[in-house]
Scaffold this motif. Structure first.
Motif, PDB file in Angstrom:
ATOM      1  N   GLN A 236      71.460  20.084   5.492  1.00  7.54           N
ATOM      2  CA  GLN A 236      70.972  20.039   4.283  1.00  7.54           C
ATOM      3  C   GLN A 236      71.082  18.337   3.777  1.00  7.54           C
ATOM      4  O   GLN A 236      69.931  17.648   3.497  1.00  7.54           O
ATOM      5  N   HIS A 237      72.055  17.660   4.186  1.00  5.23           N
ATOM      6  CA  HIS A 237      72.120  16.207   3.857  1.00  5.23           C
ATOM      7  C   HIS A 237      71.214  15.297   4.665  1.00  5.23           C
ATOM      8  O   HIS A 237      70.894  14.548   4.290  1.00  5.23           O
TER       9      HIS A 237
ATOM     10  N   THR B 114      67.340  28.613   8.067  1.00  2.98           N
ATOM     11  CA  THR B 114      66.755  28.679   6.611  1.00  2.98           C
ATOM     12  C   THR B 114      66.697  27.222   6.310  1.00  2.98           C
ATOM     13  O   THR B 114      65.499  27.126   5.634  1.00  2.98           O
ATOM     14  N   ILE B 115      67.517  26.211   6.443  1.00  5.12           N
ATOM     15  CA  ILE B 115      67.655  25.225   6.242  1.00  5.12           C
ATOM     16  C   ILE B 115      66.437  24.313   6.796  1.00  5.12           C
ATOM     17  O   ILE B 115      65.746  23.559   6.215  1.00  5.12           O
TER      18      ILE B 115
ATOM     19  N   LEU C 274      63.887  25.697   8.190  1.00  2.00           N
ATOM     20  CA  LEU C 274      62.474  26.184   7.673  1.00  2.00           C
ATOM     21  C   LEU C 274      62.128  25.275   6.262  1.00  2.00           C
ATOM     22  O   LEU C 274      60.870  24.777   5.986  1.00  2.00           O
ATOM     23  N   ALA C 275      62.989  25.218   5.147  1.00  3.00           N
ATOM     24  CA  ALA C 275      62.879  24.527   4.110  1.00  3.00           C
ATOM     25  C   ALA C 275      62.452  23.076   4.434  1.00  3.00           C
ATOM     26  O   ALA C 275      61.608  22.593   3.749  1.00  3.00           O
ATOM     27  N   ILE C 276      63.021  22.353   5.274  1.00  2.00           N
ATOM     28  CA  ILE C 276      62.743  20.941   5.552  1.00  2.00           C
ATOM     29  C   ILE C 276      61.421  21.015   6.149  1.00  2.00           C
ATOM     30  O   ILE C 276      60.395  20.170   5.665  1.00  2.00           O
ATOM     31  N   ASP C 277      61.013  21.668   7.003  1.00  3.21           N
ATOM     32  CA  ASP C 277      59.800  21.700   7.744  1.00  3.21           C
ATOM     33  C   ASP C 277      58.484  22.032   6.536  1.00  3.21           C
ATOM     34  O   ASP C 277      57.498  21.299   6.434  1.00  3.21           O
ATOM     35  N   HIS C 278      58.927  23.012   5.821  1.00  4.49           N
ATOM     36  CA  HIS C 278      57.942  23.394   4.630  1.00  4.49           C
ATOM     37  C   HIS C 278      57.562  22.108   3.735  1.00  4.49           C
ATOM     38  O   HIS C 278      56.598  21.748   3.426  1.00  4.49           O
ATOM     39  N   ASP C 279      58.846  21.282   3.296  1.00  8.80           N
ATOM     40  CA  ASP C 279      58.680  20.210   2.434  1.00  8.80           C
ATOM     41  C   ASP C 279      57.789  19.047   3.023  1.00  8.80           C
ATOM     42  O   ASP C 279      57.183  18.485   2.452  1.00  8.80           O
ATOM     43  N   MET C 280      58.220  18.959   4.310  1.00  6.64           N
ATOM     44  CA  MET C 280      57.428  17.915   4.965  1.00  6.64           C
ATOM     45  C   MET C 280      56.119  18.137   5.155  1.00  6.64           C
ATOM     46  O   MET C 280      55.118  17.379   4.891  1.00  6.64           O
ATOM     47  N   ARG C 281      55.484  19.375   5.744  1.00  4.53           N
ATOM     48  CA  ARG C 281      54.184  19.862   5.718  1.00  4.53           C
ATOM     49  C   ARG C 281      53.393  19.666   4.144  1.00  4.53           C
ATOM     50  O   ARG C 281      52.491  19.187   4.246  1.00  4.53           O
ATOM     51  N   SER C 282      54.203  20.140   3.205  1.00  9.95           N
ATOM     52  CA  SER C 282      53.861  20.016   1.973  1.00  9.95           C
ATOM     53  C   SER C 282      53.656  18.516   1.597  1.00  9.95           C
ATOM     54  O   SER C 282      52.555  18.261   0.841  1.00  9.95           O
ATOM     55  N   TRP C 283      54.373  17.674   1.826  1.00  9.21           N
ATOM     56  CA  TRP C 283      54.249  16.355   1.542  1.00  9.21           C
ATOM     57  C   TRP C 283      52.909  15.711   2.173  1.00  9.21           C
ATOM     58  O   TRP C 283      52.155  14.897   1.461  1.00  9.21           O
ATOM     59  N   PHE C 284      52.966  15.925   3.389  1.00 12.84           N
ATOM     60  CA  PHE C 284      51.665  15.470   4.424  1.00 12.84           C
ATOM     61  C   PHE C 284      50.601  16.074   3.629  1.00 12.84           C
ATOM     62  O   PHE C 284      49.562  15.212   3.467  1.00 12.84           O
ATOM     63  N   ALA C 285      50.753  17.203   3.325  1.00 16.09           N
ATOM     64  CA  ALA C 285      49.141  18.209   2.847  1.00 16.09           C
ATOM     65  C   ALA C 285      48.786  17.380   1.619  1.00 16.09           C
ATOM     66  O   ALA C 285      47.711  17.062   1.174  1.00 16.09           O
ATOM     67  N   GLU C 286      49.641  17.029   0.696  1.00 16.88           N
ATOM     68  CA  GLU C 286      49.780  16.438  -0.834  1.00 16.88           C
ATOM     69  C   GLU C 286      48.827  15.122  -0.427  1.00 16.88           C
ATOM     70  O   GLU C 286      48.221  14.633  -1.184  1.00 16.88           O
TER      71      GLU C 286
END
Lengths: 200, 200
Positions: free
Chosen positions: A59-60, A118-119, A121-133
């Motif tokens: 997570q760090h 789980t961690i 997936l959360a990182i991947d999800h955040d990164m994809r969302s950042w790029f998408a936005e």
């Protein structure tokens, strides 16, 4: 940030150093205590088990990766912003190569650990969302073809940077890796943005 | 193929099963002997050490990956050939997901093992060359913009498939992964070939 959190972060940074040098195999409560220059009991005060320690360290690492996206200078053409950002993740110097090796180690361990997955997936999800936005805003400002799907393009950018990191790490020298991945990245970004948008 | 080689391959396949279930951490001469249904002494007859066993197993995995490229049906538009090929590597079913987890484990271990890194580099190199040669032929047949650099595009295709494999493995279910990576791949290939070449 409390004193406890600061000390916890110091322990997590020690985990990262151990992983960079010896891989996840090298991590134990004992090796981390030694790397952090504290006692085993002190490590156990912050983290009850090796699994808990590894989850917190991943997570760090993920927070560090996301922080770089949050901190990037967003002035200029979106293509140049992305170029700056991706260069922060690619192993273009020894320090970044260490970070990249640590990320690969945790990503691989995610394949056989539900907690780490789980961690991951959360990182991947955040990164994809950042790029998408980011790409959605580039469409609104007329820099990117409005016909593109920002979610799909976000997944592609994440795949690109992850895959280029792996290729760079496989190269015999840092310089070989740098040459290979910076050229590839530039060609990709040029094609993504080519012939679209008005000049600002 | 000699009897000795066949038995050696059986041992390497056992390594792959152990890695798929427990990661590289789970590999020892003993666990591999148990998975292969043979004695420890028999494993030692083929491989002198765990390091030698791991290197041979990684080479075995790499040969399987390259075999899929050699076997792919090359009839039709190069975009469709690449689509078929990349689908063979992506974790689109449980068996492929196991293969992908094994590949990720070895790739990560390459970061801290010079012997594995050498093998990793050779696999990456062969894959990039295969892609580059394929794209060169697509240019000659008029299906791909002659202005593109086949070497760079080969590195990008390898990055794409490696990165998409990682994202798919991170997904909570196989179906989530399939949806994410097949869409991304199709968009990428459509853009690579878009508006170029005559129809055959």
């Amino acid at each position: 940030v409390s004193e406890r959190e600061k000390r916890g972060t110091h322990v997590l940074q020690a985990v990262v150093e151990v992983v960079a040098d010896h891989g996840l195999d090298g991590v134990s409560m004992r090796t981390v205590a030694a790397a952090a220059g504290i006692s085993l009991a002190q490590v156990q005060y912050y983290f009850r088990s090796k699994d808990e320690l590894l989850a917190a360290a991943f997570q760090h690492v993920g927070a560090g990766v996301e922080q770089r996206a949050a901190d990037v200078d967003t002035a200029g053409h979106p293509r140049d912003v992305l170029r700056r950002l991706l260069r922060l993740w690619l192993p273009l110097n020894e320090a970044r190569a260490r970070d990249a090796r640590v990320w690969v180690a945790f990503t691989a361990a995610s394949a056989t650990s539900a907690a780490l997955r789980t961690i991951n997936l959360a990182i991947d999800h955040d990164m994809r969302s950042w790029f998408a936005e980011f790409l959605r805003r580039a469409q609104l400002s007329g820099h990117l073809d409005a016909g593109l799907d920002p979610e799909v393009e976000g997944a592609l950018l994440l795949a690109l940077v992850d895959g280029l990191v792996l290729q760079a790490l496989a190269c015999p020298t840092l310089d070989d890796g740098v040459a290979l991945v910076t050229t590839s990245m530039d060609v990709y970004l040029a094609r993504l943005f080519i012939n679209h948008g008005r000049v600002h």
